[in-house]
Design a protein around this motif. Structure first.
Motif, PDB file in Angstrom:
ATOM      1  N   MET A 263      31.134  11.923 -14.141  1.00 44.61           N
ATOM      2  CA  MET A 263      32.168  11.670 -15.404  1.00 44.61           C
ATOM      3  C   MET A 263      31.622  12.045 -16.930  1.00 44.61           C
ATOM      4  N   THR A 264      32.681  12.726 -17.823  1.00 45.26           N
ATOM      5  CA  THR A 264      31.927  12.965 -19.317  1.00 45.26           C
ATOM      6  C   THR A 264      31.762  11.385 -19.865  1.00 45.26           C
ATOM      7  N   LEU A 265      31.268  11.104 -20.416  1.00 44.56           N
ATOM      8  CA  LEU A 265      31.130   9.491 -20.767  1.00 44.56           C
ATOM      9  C   LEU A 265      31.770   9.977 -22.314  1.00 44.56           C
ATOM     10  N   ASN A 266      32.593   8.849 -22.987  1.00 37.11           N
ATOM     11  CA  ASN A 266      32.999   9.007 -24.499  1.00 37.11           C
ATOM     12  C   ASN A 266      32.473   7.190 -24.974  1.00 37.11           C
ATOM     13  N   PHE A 267      31.791   7.281 -25.807  1.00 36.32           N
ATOM     14  CA  PHE A 267      31.133   5.502 -26.542  1.00 36.32           C
ATOM     15  C   PHE A 267      31.522   6.215 -28.075  1.00 36.32           C
ATOM     16  N   ASP A 268      32.488   4.756 -28.532  1.00 34.42           N
ATOM     17  CA  ASP A 268      32.572   4.846 -29.942  1.00 34.42           C
ATOM     18  C   ASP A 268      31.754   3.423 -30.020  1.00 34.42           C
ATOM     19  N   VAL A 269      30.741   3.886 -31.153  1.00 33.92           N
ATOM     20  CA  VAL A 269      29.948   2.689 -31.483  1.00 33.92           C
ATOM     21  C   VAL A 269      29.285   2.200 -32.815  1.00 33.92           C
ATOM     22  N   LYS A 270      28.849   1.177 -32.847  1.00 35.88           N
ATOM     23  CA  LYS A 270      28.517   0.472 -34.872  1.00 35.88           C
ATOM     24  C   LYS A 270      26.956  -0.620 -33.708  1.00 35.88           C
ATOM     25  N   VAL A 271      26.423   0.330 -35.291  1.00 40.54           N
ATOM     26  CA  VAL A 271      24.777  -0.736 -35.202  1.00 40.54           C
ATOM     27  C   VAL A 271      25.320  -1.467 -35.738  1.00 40.54           C
ATOM     28  N   VAL A 272      24.841  -3.188 -34.664  1.00 42.11           N
ATOM     29  CA  VAL A 272      25.260  -4.106 -35.308  1.00 42.11           C
ATOM     30  C   VAL A 272      23.929  -3.936 -36.808  1.00 42.11           C
ATOM     31  N   SER A 273      22.694  -4.151 -35.042  1.00 41.15           N
ATOM     32  CA  SER A 273      21.291  -4.243 -35.912  1.00 41.15           C
ATOM     33  C   SER A 273      19.632  -3.568 -35.861  1.00 41.15           C
ATOM     34  N   VAL A 274      19.300  -3.495 -36.047  1.00 43.53           N
ATOM     35  CA  VAL A 274      17.855  -3.002 -35.469  1.00 43.53           C
ATOM     36  C   VAL A 274      16.739  -3.816 -36.099  1.00 43.53           C
ATOM     37  N   ARG A 275      15.174  -3.888 -35.435  1.00 41.94           N
ATOM     38  CA  ARG A 275      14.729  -5.065 -35.728  1.00 41.94           C
ATOM     39  C   ARG A 275      13.079  -3.888 -34.962  1.00 41.94           C
ATOM     40  N   ASP A 276      12.427  -4.665 -35.336  1.00 43.19           N
ATOM     41  CA  ASP A 276      10.803  -4.655 -34.757  1.00 43.19           C
ATOM     42  C   ASP A 276      10.882  -5.248 -33.512  1.00 43.19           C
ATOM     43  N   ALA A 277      10.559  -4.982 -32.419  1.00 41.53           N
ATOM     44  CA  ALA A 277       9.898  -5.261 -30.699  1.00 41.53           C
ATOM     45  C   ALA A 277       8.599  -6.419 -30.983  1.00 41.53           C
ATOM     46  N   THR A 278       8.917  -7.512 -30.617  1.00 35.35           N
ATOM     47  CA  THR A 278       8.145  -8.836 -30.658  1.00 35.35           C
ATOM     48  C   THR A 278       7.210  -7.166 -29.540  1.00 35.35           C
ATOM     49  N   PRO A 279       5.738  -7.919 -29.717  1.00 31.95           N
ATOM     50  CA  PRO A 279       4.398  -7.691 -28.514  1.00 31.95           C
ATOM     51  C   PRO A 279       5.210  -7.865 -27.270  1.00 31.95           C
ATOM     52  N   GLU A 280       5.378  -9.297 -26.900  1.00 33.63           N
ATOM     53  CA  GLU A 280       5.867  -9.387 -25.635  1.00 33.63           C
ATOM     54  C   GLU A 280       6.884  -8.685 -24.999  1.00 33.63           C
ATOM     55  N   GLU A 281       8.496  -7.848 -25.707  1.00 34.00           N
ATOM     56  CA  GLU A 281       9.259  -7.351 -25.572  1.00 34.00           C
ATOM     57  C   GLU A 281       8.629  -5.930 -24.973  1.00 34.00           C
ATOM     58  N   LEU A 282       7.786  -5.298 -25.639  1.00 35.01           N
ATOM     59  CA  LEU A 282       6.707  -4.108 -25.182  1.00 35.01           C
ATOM     60  C   LEU A 282       5.973  -4.635 -24.456  1.00 35.01           C
ATOM     61  N   GLU A 283       5.343  -5.205 -24.168  1.00 35.13           N
ATOM     62  CA  GLU A 283       5.052  -5.591 -23.215  1.00 35.13           C
ATOM     63  C   GLU A 283       6.316  -5.253 -22.425  1.00 35.13           C
ATOM     64  N   HIS A 284       7.246  -6.122 -21.936  1.00 35.37           N
ATOM     65  CA  HIS A 284       8.378  -5.704 -20.299  1.00 35.37           C
ATOM     66  C   HIS A 284       8.610  -5.177 -20.662  1.00 35.37           C
ATOM     67  N   GLY A 285       8.966  -3.998 -22.132  1.00 36.06           N
ATOM     68  CA  GLY A 285       9.680  -2.376 -21.587  1.00 36.06           C
ATOM     69  C   GLY A 285      10.822  -3.270 -21.575  1.00 36.06           C
ATOM     70  N   HIS A 286      11.542  -4.562 -22.418  1.00 35.03           N
ATOM     71  CA  HIS A 286      12.918  -4.398 -22.532  1.00 35.03           C
ATOM     72  C   HIS A 286      13.154  -5.668 -23.528  1.00 35.03           C
ATOM     73  N   ALA A 287      14.486  -5.686 -24.126  1.00 35.12           N
ATOM     74  CA  ALA A 287      15.031  -7.008 -25.193  1.00 35.12           C
ATOM     75  C   ALA A 287      14.527  -7.773 -24.717  1.00 35.12           C
ATOM     76  N   HIS A 288      14.430  -9.040 -25.261  1.00 30.05           N
ATOM     77  CA  HIS A 288      14.607 -10.175 -25.022  1.00 30.05           C
ATOM     78  C   HIS A 288      15.908 -10.704 -26.030  1.00 30.05           C
ATOM     79  N   ALA A 289      16.813 -11.822 -25.469  1.00 25.44           N
ATOM     80  CA  ALA A 289      17.459 -12.196 -26.471  1.00 25.44           C
ATOM     81  C   ALA A 289      17.503 -13.395 -26.716  1.00 25.44           C
ATOM     82  N   ASP A 290      17.787 -13.748 -28.238  1.00 27.62           N
ATOM     83  CA  ASP A 290      17.019 -15.220 -28.665  1.00 27.62           C
ATOM     84  C   ASP A 290      15.685 -15.683 -28.447  1.00 27.62           C
TER      85      ASP A 290
END
Length: 159
Positions: free
Chosen positions: A126-153
């Motif tokens: 399927m062709t996917l159509n996204f309507d996107v708004k960037v809410v925030s951008v920040r540097d990843a923590t060392p732990e997030e980089l080690e795990h390969g994904h973002a952590h929430a709060d």
């Protein structure tokens, strides 16, 4: 701050296919991901590269940059005995592959003691159509980089 490798990004999004809303972020609960780590589909990740908080964009993602093309070889028949509970057409179940990985599949039909299942991702082809708004951008923590994904709060735990 712009979206680049190793940035944690929060997005509000709506995904439509053929004009029908398939998925969207909940109000006040943006999708959070670690950029450059294949946590979202490739076509969307590429389109977000270089964007910043407050940017809005519409992105059309072809199947090859989304969930891939449908492969009819991924449709199989299983025995009803392979299922522990009642089998529901349209439901998603999970099979464990020989390498230990888990593969989701959708039940397409039940005929007698045979169950037709589809291992293709539901949005494959399927062709996917996204309507996107960037809410925030920040540097990843060392732990997030080690795990390969973002952590929430900071409430992330691995079992």
């Amino acid at each position: 701050m712009n979206i680049t490798q190793d940035k944690v990004v929060e997005l509000d999004y709506t995904l439509t296919v053929d004009g029908e809303v398939i998925d969207q972020s909940e109000s006040g609960e943006p999708l959070t991901y670690l950029h450059g780590h294949s946590n979202i589909i490739p076509g969307l990740e590429r389109a977000l590269e270089g964007k910043a908080a407050g940017d809005s964009l519409q992105v059309t993602v072809a199947p090859e940059d989304g969930y891939g093309e449908r492969d009819e070889d991924n449709v199989e028949e299983l025995s009803l005995e392979d299922f522990e509970d009642d089998v529901e057409v349209g439901a998603t179940y999970y099979a464990q592959a020989e390498d230990g990985s888990v593969m989701p599949f959708t039940v397409m039909a039940v005929e007698g003691d045979r169950v037709q299942v589809d291992f293709n991702p539901p949005l494959a082809g399927m062709t996917l159509n996204f309507d996107v708004k960037v809410v925030s951008v920040r540097d990843a923590t060392p732990e997030e980089l080690e795990h390969g994904h973002a952590h929430a709060d900071g409430d992330h735990q691995h079992d």
